[in-house]
Structure formats: C-alpha cells, structure tokens
Design an enzyme around this catalytic site. Structure first.
Site, PDB file in Angstrom:
ATOM      1  N   LYS A  35     -32.128  13.143   4.373  1.00 23.26           N
ATOM      2  CA  LYS A  35     -33.416  13.499   3.788  1.00 23.26           C
ATOM      3  C   LYS A  35     -33.574  15.017   3.855  1.00 23.26           C
ATOM      4  O   LYS A  35     -34.396  15.542   4.586  1.00 23.26           O
ATOM      5  CB  LYS A  35     -34.533  12.792   4.533  1.00 23.26           C
ATOM      6  CG  LYS A  35     -34.453  11.279   4.395  1.00 23.26           C
ATOM      7  CD  LYS A  35     -35.543  10.616   5.187  1.00 23.26           C
ATOM      8  CE  LYS A  35     -35.587   9.166   5.184  1.00 23.26           C
ATOM      9  NZ  LYS A  35     -34.862   8.209   4.853  1.00 23.26           N
ATOM     10  N   CYS A  36     -32.748  15.695   3.085  1.00 24.29           N
ATOM     11  CA  CYS A  36     -32.671  17.150   3.146  1.00 24.29           C
ATOM     12  C   CYS A  36     -32.328  17.663   1.758  1.00 24.29           C
ATOM     13  O   CYS A  36     -31.644  16.992   0.989  1.00 24.29           O
ATOM     14  CB  CYS A  36     -31.585  17.518   4.161  1.00 24.29           C
ATOM     15  SG  CYS A  36     -31.010  19.204   4.132  1.00 24.29           S
ATOM     16  N   GLY A  37     -32.782  18.840   1.440  1.00 24.39           N
ATOM     17  CA  GLY A  37     -32.488  19.425   0.140  1.00 24.39           C
ATOM     18  C   GLY A  37     -31.008  19.661  -0.101  1.00 24.39           C
ATOM     19  O   GLY A  37     -30.572  19.804  -1.242  1.00 24.39           O
TER      20      GLY A  37
END
Length: 151
Positions: A35-37
């Site tokens: 859950k990270c760019g």
C-alpha cells in the site's frame, strides 16, 4: 566466502531460504509495501526477474500478513520471484540481514536507516554489497549495473 551467505531467511510460507544458495549470482534485495506509491515497481521487478532470473533474487518486506502479500505480489503484479516473510528493516527488531546490508552500504550522508519502501541493495557474485538505491530509483534504472556485474 562473504558474510551475506551466512544468513538464512524465511519465505512467506515459513520455509527456510539459505542465502548461500545465491553464491555466484547477482542479487537484488529490496523492502516492499503493498500500500505504497512505489508498489507498481513490483511489475518492473517481475520483468527484470524473468529476464535475468538465473542471476538474481528479489526479496521483500511487507506490512500485511502472508495472505495480503500474496494477493498483492502474485495476483496484482504477477510476481514469481522469491518473496520473503514480513520482517522489520529498522529499529530494535530489524532483521540481521538488513542490519548487515545497511552497515555495508549506508545511505546518503551515512544514513543507515531504511528511509522508505523499495530501497534496493545490489550484491555482486562474490556477495559484496556494491550499491544502494533509493525508492525513487526505478527497477530498470539499475539494470545497467546488474548487467555489469553479470559479465
């Protein structure tokens, strides 16, 4: 023999993975987060892995449980490279492998802490940590360095 080959880690299914099996291979180790760019980097890492799978390892660290990691890595990005269990990369409970990597190749201004997800460590065929890349560096940006080490 390099100290890195003394480490043992566990994969997502809690099976032992002995890093000595990577002797004579170029290795890329990085920490991930689903859950990270930067998570879309998994897709390019998979492409690199397929292209050079006989010469590298891609290990990761995730915030979720094993099922979450499998969901993101395999189902969302088609990852087939080895994925290791969830571990800490900083702090009192940091995995010894990441403590070693950070000691061997500190970050900018000597920073030993992993600054963010998708920091990458490149290890040569002799087990030397030769480079560290920030999260901003894309997987294919390090391919020239990987190819030089494969020669």
């Amino acid at each position: 023999m390099s100290e890195i080959y003394n480490f043992k880690v566990k994969d997502l299914f809690q099976r032992d993975y002995d890093l000595a099996a990577l002797k004579d291979k170029v290795v890329v180790v990085f920490n991930t987060a689903s859950k990270c760019g930067f998570t879309p980097q998994l897709e390019d890492f998979e492409k690199l892995y397929k292209k050079h799978k006989d010469n590298g390892l891609f290990a990761n660290q995730e915030p979720g449980n094993a099922e979450d990691i499998i969901e993101v890595c395999e189902r969302n990005y088609g990852v087939t490279f080895p994925v290791m269990e969830k571990i800490d990369v900083n702090g009192d409970n940091a995995h010894p492998l990441f403590e070693y990597l950070k000691k061997e190749k500190p970050g900018i201004l000597g920073l030993k802490r992993i600054k963010w997800n998708f920091e990458k460590f490149l290890i040569d065929k002799q087990g030397n940590v030769v480079n560290r890349y920030s999260s901003m560096v894309k997987p294919f940006d390090i391919e020239p360095d990987i190819l030089k080490l494969m020669e």
